[in-house]
Design an enzyme around this catalytic site. Sequence first.
Site, mmCIF file in Angstrom:
data_model
loop_
_atom_site.group_PDB
_atom_site.id
_atom_site.type_symbol
_atom_site.label_atom_id
_atom_site.label_comp_id
_atom_site.label_asym_id
_atom_site.label_seq_id
_atom_site.Cartn_x
_atom_site.Cartn_y
_atom_site.Cartn_z
ATOM 1 N N ASN A 231 0.841 -1.194 0.000
ATOM 2 C CA ASN A 231 0.000 0.000 0.000
ATOM 3 C C ASN A 231 0.876 1.243 0.000
ATOM 4 O O ASN A 231 1.964 1.238 0.572
ATOM 5 C CB ASN A 231 -0.901 0.037 1.234
ATOM 6 C CG ASN A 231 -1.941 1.148 1.137
ATOM 7 O OD1 ASN A 231 -2.836 1.088 0.300
ATOM 8 N ND2 ASN A 231 -1.803 2.191 1.944
ATOM 9 N N TYR A 235 0.462 10.187 4.200
ATOM 10 C CA TYR A 235 0.132 10.502 5.584
ATOM 11 C C TYR A 235 1.191 11.454 6.123
ATOM 12 O O TYR A 235 2.379 11.260 5.849
ATOM 13 C CB TYR A 235 0.139 9.239 6.468
ATOM 14 C CG TYR A 235 -0.548 8.041 5.861
ATOM 15 C CD1 TYR A 235 -1.869 8.100 5.438
ATOM 16 C CD2 TYR A 235 0.127 6.833 5.722
ATOM 17 C CE1 TYR A 235 -2.497 6.999 4.888
ATOM 18 C CE2 TYR A 235 -0.495 5.717 5.177
ATOM 19 C CZ TYR A 235 -1.804 5.812 4.753
ATOM 20 O OH TYR A 235 -2.412 4.715 4.211
ATOM 21 N N GLU A 295 -1.596 0.642 -5.212
ATOM 22 C CA GLU A 295 -1.349 1.958 -5.804
ATOM 23 C C GLU A 295 -0.229 1.882 -6.844
ATOM 24 O O GLU A 295 -0.196 2.662 -7.793
ATOM 25 C CB GLU A 295 -0.961 2.974 -4.721
ATOM 26 C CG GLU A 295 -2.120 3.549 -3.922
ATOM 27 C CD GLU A 295 -2.595 2.632 -2.808
ATOM 28 O OE1 GLU A 295 -1.935 1.599 -2.580
ATOM 29 O OE2 GLU A 295 -3.627 2.944 -2.187
ATOM 30 N N ASP A 344 -4.687 21.754 9.517
ATOM 31 C CA ASP A 344 -5.102 20.738 8.550
ATOM 32 C C ASP A 344 -5.867 21.307 7.363
ATOM 33 O O ASP A 344 -6.193 22.491 7.320
ATOM 34 C CB ASP A 344 -5.933 19.654 9.259
ATOM 35 C CG ASP A 344 -5.473 18.272 8.864
ATOM 36 O OD1 ASP A 344 -5.307 18.042 7.655
ATOM 37 O OD2 ASP A 344 -5.275 17.422 9.743
HETATM 38 C C1 LIG Z 1 -1.583 16.567 1.179
HETATM 39 C C2 LIG Z 1 -2.324 15.399 1.769
HETATM 40 C C3 LIG Z 1 -2.101 15.033 3.077
HETATM 41 C C4 LIG Z 1 -2.768 13.946 3.642
HETATM 42 N N1 LIG Z 1 -2.511 13.599 4.937
HETATM 43 C C5 LIG Z 1 -3.087 12.510 5.468
HETATM 44 C C6 LIG Z 1 -2.746 12.082 6.774
HETATM 45 O O1 LIG Z 1 -1.953 12.713 7.464
HETATM 46 N N2 LIG Z 1 -3.333 10.951 7.246
HETATM 47 C C7 LIG Z 1 -4.224 10.218 6.507
HETATM 48 O O2 LIG Z 1 -4.683 9.176 6.967
HETATM 49 N N3 LIG Z 1 -4.595 10.617 5.266
HETATM 50 C C8 LIG Z 1 -4.028 11.741 4.735
HETATM 51 N N4 LIG Z 1 -4.357 12.140 3.456
HETATM 52 C C9 LIG Z 1 -5.380 11.395 2.703
HETATM 53 C C10 LIG Z 1 -4.848 10.077 2.183
HETATM 54 O O3 LIG Z 1 -3.595 10.209 1.563
HETATM 55 C C11 LIG Z 1 -5.821 9.454 1.192
HETATM 56 O O4 LIG Z 1 -7.078 9.324 1.810
HETATM 57 C C12 LIG Z 1 -5.370 8.124 0.670
HETATM 58 O O5 LIG Z 1 -6.353 7.595 -0.206
HETATM 59 C C13 LIG Z 1 -5.131 7.126 1.777
HETATM 60 O O6 LIG Z 1 -4.649 5.971 1.192
HETATM 61 P P1 LIG Z 1 -5.005 4.535 1.748
HETATM 62 O O7 LIG Z 1 -6.478 4.343 1.664
HETATM 63 O O8 LIG Z 1 -4.229 3.639 0.867
HETATM 64 O O9 LIG Z 1 -4.539 4.497 3.142
HETATM 65 C C14 LIG Z 1 -3.701 13.223 2.880
HETATM 66 C C15 LIG Z 1 -3.944 13.596 1.556
HETATM 67 C C16 LIG Z 1 -3.264 14.674 0.997
HETATM 68 C C17 LIG Z 1 -3.540 15.061 -0.427
#
Ligand SMILES: Cc1cc2nc3c(=O)[nH]c(=O)nc-3n(C[C@H](O)[C@H](O)[C@H](O)COP(=O)(O)O)c2cc1C
Length: 543
Positions: A231, A235, A295, A344
């Site tokens: 994955n 974050y 991904e 945020d």
């Molecule tokens: C700039 C940016 C910062 C982000 N920061 C976080 C974060 O700190 N924690 C989190 O869980 N998702 C964060 N996200 C959202 C996740 O990256 C996004 O929901 C992603 O689909 C999560 O992937 P996953 O489902 O494979 O875990 C962020 C997105 C962006 C664009």
Amino acid sequence: MAVQPSSPKCWNATPPSLTLIKMPTTTETFSDFLSLLDREGELSKISAPVDPKLEIAAIADRVGKSPAPHPHNELDRSPAASLGGKALLFQNVTGSDIPVAINTFGSYWRINQALGTKSLSELAERVQALVKPEIPTTLMEKMKKLPDLLKLGTFPPKSVRTGICQQVILEGDKADLNRLPLIQCWPFDGDLDSGQVFDPATCSKITERGSGRYITFGGVFTKNPETGDRNIGMYRVQQFAPRKCAMHWHIHHDGARHFRLYQKRNEKMPLAIVLGGESVLPYAATAPLPPGIEELLFAGFLNGRGIDLVPCRTIPLEVPANAEIVIEGYVDPQEKLMEGPFGDHTGFYSLADYFPAFYITAITHRKNPIYPTTIVGKAPMEDYFLGKATERIFLPLLRTLVPDILDYSLPIFGVFHNCVFVKIHKEYPYHARRVMHAIWGAGQMSLSKFIIVVDDHVNVHDEQDVLFHLFSNCDPQRDTEIVHGPVDILDHASPDLAAGSKMGFDATVKWPGEGKVRPWPKELEMDQKTKDLVKRRWTEYGL
Ligand SMILES: Cc1cc2nc3c(=O)[nH]c(=O)nc-3n(C[C@H](O)[C@H](O)[C@H](O)COP(=O)(O)O)c2cc1C
């Protein structure tokens, strides 16, 4: 160690064997992407010394809210659509010899370049073709289909032995995060005394406090210990010590899901934070793919070529060979740190709370790396365009779950999870309600706090049009639906963390069977014949 030089090649060059494919213009490394932006007048280089604490963020916020150099060609009708300013490259950052790049994806034009497409809708069509492959009948149709089939074969990542991301290897004590120009985004980031703490009672007991410095634009690579599925999630990561951080993954996200599996086995979780690489990678890290769909495959699809991976030096994971910087380490299944607060993307500080501790075992990087970062905050920010990319690209995928959705939009003020406009072609009573409930069961869209459903003549990308129909077509008592369920953990208004209520508005024309409906009036519209007449005679009116 064998050194593999970076190739400045872009993927718009057409390989001879794939002459039928119009290759996307994604770039192979982050530095190449910046060169492309520079050539196109989309990059400002700043040689004046700047402080990574707040100053870079304040400049990026101001530039990001100014007009973008290239006009946008997307559906978006919000004033933010034409903003984004230029990408910024800070060449003289106090305390580090590594330059910082920010706002690199922060406009429609730049995100399109990164994803190798003319427009996000065009890219959505490519995704649509994958989701619903039609059986070609004639030879001509087969020929037309060929490029997609060829591209399918190029998706998987490829293991290679060396990569530029390991031109410099720092292990043990040398793997010091202070060498990297981590930025502080907002004044109270990491400040537990500012009162922004989820449970203030615990605050006085906290002995280990993090800094206000964060890694904000890294792809976090993890592996499911049971299935081996990889994955990538974007974050944020808060620095606590030279080799210690806190991982802020939301409980609904795949990184957290992997972590729970390691916790159950009481095993250390190998994790790598990847900065840079192919220009599609940062977006791929944010893409809400369902668990089990890697991904890396999606990144290969966007890239028009599989991503090259090298083995990490100190952990059993592979990372993109073309990355600028890779941070390797382990997450401790037992130890938690009080992470945050953090300014945020909601426009508020997210409250400090406990998140897992991450220990760094190595930092590897290319020679002369560039450190990519971002800030989030009151929109529009860089993440607005990443989110809009998801909105478009995932429409075909969302429609496989909820085929009734003709189109949808995540308006800027809704900060993604707070508000969704949905267009349907209404076919039966309570059709809009069925769509709301389906969305509340669909992946990350399930966190949508307010859903407004409109008929098919309404433009969901024009908020005036949607709000006009919301306020005029809804009877508050009859046309609202309230449910309870999981909500975004960043929603500070929900009564409990990650749990609360969600509301749907049925702004469609009401039908018999949907509560008492009096005769419904026609919406005003001039007839076509008169419109044509006026158009024809317009110059005669002298207006
Ligand atoms: C700039 C940016 C910062 C982000 N920061 C976080 C974060 O700190 N924690 C989190 O869980 N998702 C964060 N996200 C959202 C996740 O990256 C996004 O929901 C992603 O689909 C999560 O992937 P996953 O489902 O494979 O875990 C962020 C997105 C962006 C664009």
